[in-house]
Structure formats: C-alpha cells, structure tokens
Write an enzyme that holds these catalytic residues in place. Structure first.
Site, PDB file in Angstrom:
ATOM      1  N   SER A 262       0.893  -1.048   0.028  1.00  0.00           N
ATOM      2  CA  SER A 262      -0.043  -0.001  -0.171  1.00  0.00           C
ATOM      3  C   SER A 262       0.838   1.312   0.038  1.00  0.00           C
ATOM      4  O   SER A 262       2.204   1.210   0.231  1.00  0.00           O
ATOM      5  CB  SER A 262      -0.689  -0.018   1.319  1.00  0.00           C
ATOM      6  OG  SER A 262      -0.113   0.346   2.346  1.00  0.00           O
ATOM      7  N   LYS A 263       0.244   2.393  -0.192  1.00  0.00           N
ATOM      8  CA  LYS A 263       0.916   3.626  -0.167  1.00  0.00           C
ATOM      9  C   LYS A 263       1.691   3.751   1.084  1.00  0.00           C
ATOM     10  O   LYS A 263       2.664   4.240   1.292  1.00  0.00           O
ATOM     11  CB  LYS A 263      -0.030   4.874  -0.533  1.00  0.00           C
ATOM     12  CG  LYS A 263       0.569   6.200  -0.800  1.00  0.00           C
ATOM     13  CD  LYS A 263      -0.308   7.210  -1.123  1.00  0.00           C
ATOM     14  CE  LYS A 263       0.408   8.589  -0.950  1.00  0.00           C
ATOM     15  NZ  LYS A 263       1.139   9.068   0.100  1.00  0.00           N
TER      16      LYS A 263
END
Ligand code: GLU
Length: 505
Positions: A262-263
């Site tokens: 994920s970011k």
C-alpha cells in the site's frame, strides 16, 4: 494462438495509478504484443462519486512514460469508441432491460434505509445480510410484487435499481488461465446491482457489456477481481455471449510483513508506489513517483515484469522486446509477489551501467547546470566514465564527482586529523615542485613520476597519496587519483595542493 487477441486495461480514474495497476497494464501490453494483438485502454468512470479529474491524464502519462502505449482508447484509433464509460452511458440501459426481459434480472425498490435496517437486524443476530435467492422474494422487487405494482412504482418515479438474479443450487466451474479450475456454489452469490438509480450502470454491467462490444478476447486483471468472476461468467451466459478468457494476476505484497503493498508502506519505508509524481488536487498533497525519484522507465518496467511472472530461467534483465518474446501467462504465479525496494534500486543501477557515457552525461549536464557549472559535454562524459560504476541514479553523480568541477570547499575533518601530519606540508610543497616539472600530464605518466619520487624518498605511499587525495577531493574518496589529476589538469592540481597546505596547516 490463432484467435484475434484483444486485451484491455480498464482503470477507474479515482486517483493516481498504483504500481500494481501499471503491472496489470504491462502484462496486458506484453500479452497483446506477443500475440500481435491489440491493447485497449478503457476508462471506467461510471462511479461519479469517486471520479478524480486529473486521474485519466495521469494514467495516460504513466503508460507513456513506461513506453507501453495503448493501441486503442480515448482519442486514439477509436474503432470501438467511445472508450470512456461515462460517454457510453446511454448504451447500458438496454442491456439491463434485456436481462430483465429474459428473467435474469429484476427491479428492486428497497430504499437505502430499508437495506440498512436489514443489515443491522442481521448483524444483531450475528448474521450477514445477503440479498439473494433465500430472501429476494420477501423484499421490495419485481419478483415479489405484482407487475401492476411494479409498473405503478416506476410510473410514480420511485427509485429503483436492477439486480442480477443469481441462479440457485448450481456449482459453477470457472476457468482461470493462471489459477486453473475454480468451483463456485451459486447459492453463496448475492444479487449484485447492475444498474443504479442514478441511471448509470455499475462496474459489473458496464464492464461485461464493453468487453463484449469491444471484442475483448482475454481479461487480464488483478486478483481483487476474482470474486466478481462468477457474476461475470453468469452475465455472459445470460446474454448468450461467448465469454473472454480470464487471468487474475497475483497481488503485489509488502516488502516486510503480510498483505498487499500500500501507499503507507511506501511512506513508511521510503519508496514511491506510483510511477509518476502525483498532486492531489483537493488536498495539495504530493506523492512521490519513480520517474521523479530518478528511476529509468526501462528499469521500473523490468522490475514490474518480474512481480508475479518469471521466465523459467535465471535471466533478470529484459528489454521490453525481450519481455514481449518471453512473456507467457502460464508462467504467472498464483501466489502473491513480494515487492523489494532494494531490488528495484538494483535494476536501476544495472540499467545505468548499460547506458552510454554520452547518454548519462546529457542527463548529468542538467544537474551540473543546477549547480551553475558550465562545462563541456566531452569532459562530463569522461567524468561519468570514471565514476558511473558506483552510481545507482544519475543524481548520485554529483556526490561522486563534484571535485572534477569545483575545488574542495572543506576537508573531511576526521580524515584530515588522521592523514595531515606534521611533516605533510613540507612533503606537499616538494610534491608541487615535482608536479611542476611533469611535462606530459597524462594519468600514466604522472603516476610514474610521482611514484618514482616517493620511492626515491623511501617513504610509504600512503604518506603522500592520502594527503594528496584530501587536497584534491576534500575527502578520502573518488576514483583513481592520477585520473583525477589528469582530468582537472596540472594548474588546478597545484592550486588545490597549495590551498590544502594553507587551510590545513
Ligand atoms: N475498473 C476496474 C478497475 O478499476 C477494472 C477491473 C477489470 O479489469 O475488470 O480495476
């Protein structure tokens, strides 16, 4: 493969394209090119609430940067266009109507409040509310109401959605090109909404209708869409259309720990998750991009290609052309692929080494200009040749080679303390005289002459070489000392030694 291969990348423009999305696009591109097929870009923007204006351009710019252009899509070879679902919205209703007419779908009038009440009610009993065969005849829809009631409701302008009528008591046997056979019990499926009260189709309906109309032969997409496969296959059956082949790509996993990349992992561990820098138009937040972080597009693409695919050999470096030749869906794995920021840097380093000094010099010249250094490109090319083996990014060049362009402004204190001794100034003064006497200032000749002098003096090489390096570079680093001297020239060498004598003594 004799059929006409047509694949599509179908992102929803809800924000910047994550590297997982780029990997999906890449695998579609490689598959298309390998089979002389067509790579289509379709923008799935039916969800108006999540639409982000600059996202579509971002997607196109990202594909351009990666050099995996689409053959058909918005503004390009619009043979099956338009390619934005929002521009096709009139088209979907008739398909929803067709399914209703065939008994594969029905109108549902349940309000959001009613559905929430059902959900809460179930939750209290420790159950999950699923709208399907087991309760649909008790809910507010055209299966439970008489046709007069339905007609009246629609005529009165009551809001409705169209739901798919999932079949009961059937075991579906689905085929996935990567995962093989998947069996699904239809009793576990819910009756998904196909058409919304705002007159827009949902993802499921629009996606199937468009894949059919655009004559898509293979749907290659992320694993997160696997749960939709049963519905999609059922929709093809309901329309009496031939379904494309499906391939669900494995997840890209976090470098450490479990789960999907994920970011947040990027923010935490300091790497980008987006191909290009992205500015959120509402918050003004800027997210890093591989391009702006100094990665070569080819290195980024090469790294992505091996996230979930392997060639079956030890080979790791592939040009795009080689990837096209080698790519095979059969060699895409079912299990998730761990992303490694270190490996990504390694790829960049490998690609940097393969670039010509000329190409790198051109890139480095821009950085030198930022440091207000005027120099000629032949000189920079030589510098690059001397330091590039230690670089991973073009941006590393400045640290590795600034002393080829500017005099040291300071001297590493630790090294000075250790290497600049009492006798050093006299030794350096004598060295200046030796250097003054050297006619041919080539690296080899200077090295011979200086070493002859050191040998004659019967002192250790380190006594001269270390203070000399300190004088020229400002620290105990850099390439072969005599190469540096030959490059900066005799006068600059002498000046730098004299400066060091004044500053350090
Ligand atoms: N619009 C979907 C997405 O955003 C496409 C999924 C698919 O390829 O079917 O990923």
């Amino acid at each position: 493969m004799t059929e006409n291969v047509r694949v599509r990348f179908a992102p929803s423009p809800t924000g910047p394209l994550h590297m997982g999305g780029v990997r999906t696009a890449l695998f579609n591109y490689l598959f298309a090119k390998k089979h002389n097929g067509t790579f289509v870009l379709r923008i799935e923007d039916t969800d108006q609430t999540r639409y982000v204006a600059n996202a579509e351009q971002y997607i196109i710019d990202s594909l351009d940067w990666c050099q995996i252009p689409f053959d058909e899509g918005p503004g390009r070879n619009e043979k099956f266009g338009p390619y934005r679902q929002s521009e096709r919205k009139e088209l979907y209703k008739k398909y929803a109507d067709e399914l209703i007419a065939k008994g594969w779908a029905y109108y549902a009038f349940d309000t959001a409040e009613e559905l929430t009440a059902h959900r809460n009610d179930h939750e209290e009993k420790g159950k999950t509310f699923i709208y399907n065969w087991h309760n649909r005849e008790k809910l507010q829809n055209s299966l439970s109401l008489s046709s007069e009631e339905v007609t009246a409701k629609i005529a009165a302008g009551e809001k409705f959605v169209v739901r798919f009528k999932s079949p009961k008591d059937e075991v579906l046997v689905l085929q996935d090109e990567i995962r093989g056979e998947i069996k699904i019990d239809t009793n576990l499926l819910d009756d998904k909404v196909l058409f919304k009260s705002d007159g827009m189709p949902t993802y499921h309906l629009a996606n199937i209708v468009d894949d059919h109309l655009m004559e898509i032969s293979h749907v290659i997409r992320g694993e997160e869409w696997l749960p939709s496969l049963a519905l999609h296959v059922l929709l093809y059956r309901a329309f009496d259309w031939t379904a494309p082949k499906f391939a669900h790509l494995p997840l890209i996993l976090k470098p450490v720990g479990k789960g999907k990349l994920s970011k947040r992992d990027g923010d935490k561990l300091g790497f980008p998750v987006f191909p290009l820098e992205y500015t959120n138009e509402t918050s003004g937040d800027v997210s890093r991009g591989y391009k702006e972080d100094g990665y070569f597009a080819e290195a980024f693409v090469n790294m992505l290609s091996l996230l979930g695919w392997n060639p079956g050999t030890e080979q790791e470096l592939f040009s795009l052309e080689e990837l096209i030749q080698s790519f095979d869906l059969q060699r895409v794995s079912k299990s998730g692929a761990k992303f490694s920021p270190e490996k990504t840097q390694w790829f960049n380093q490998q690609y940097l080494q393969k670039k010509s000094d000329k190409e790198l010099a051109d890139l480095y010249l821009a950085i030198l200009a930022d440091h207000t250094i005027e120099t000629d490109s032949t000189y920079v090319e030589k510098v690059v040749g001397l330091v590039k083996e230690r670089a991973t990014f073009v941006a590393d060049f400045w640290d590795l080679s600034n002393f080829f362009f500017v005099n040291p402004s300071e001297y590493d204190p630790k090294a000075s303390k250790k290497q600049w001794k009492e006798g050093t100034p006299d030794l350096m003064k004598e060295l200046v005289t030796v250097i003054e006497g050297i006619e041919d200032f080539s690296s080899e000749n200077t090295e011979t002459k200086v070493k002859e002098w050191i040998t004659a003096k019967e002192i250790g090489f380190g006594k001269v070489m270390q203070p000399l390096r300190l004088s020229l570079v400002g620290a105990l680093k850099g390439p072969h000392l005599f190469d540096i001297m030959a490059m900066i020239g005799k006068q600059a060498t002498i000046n730098r030694i004299n400066n060091a004598i004044t500053t350090l003594s």
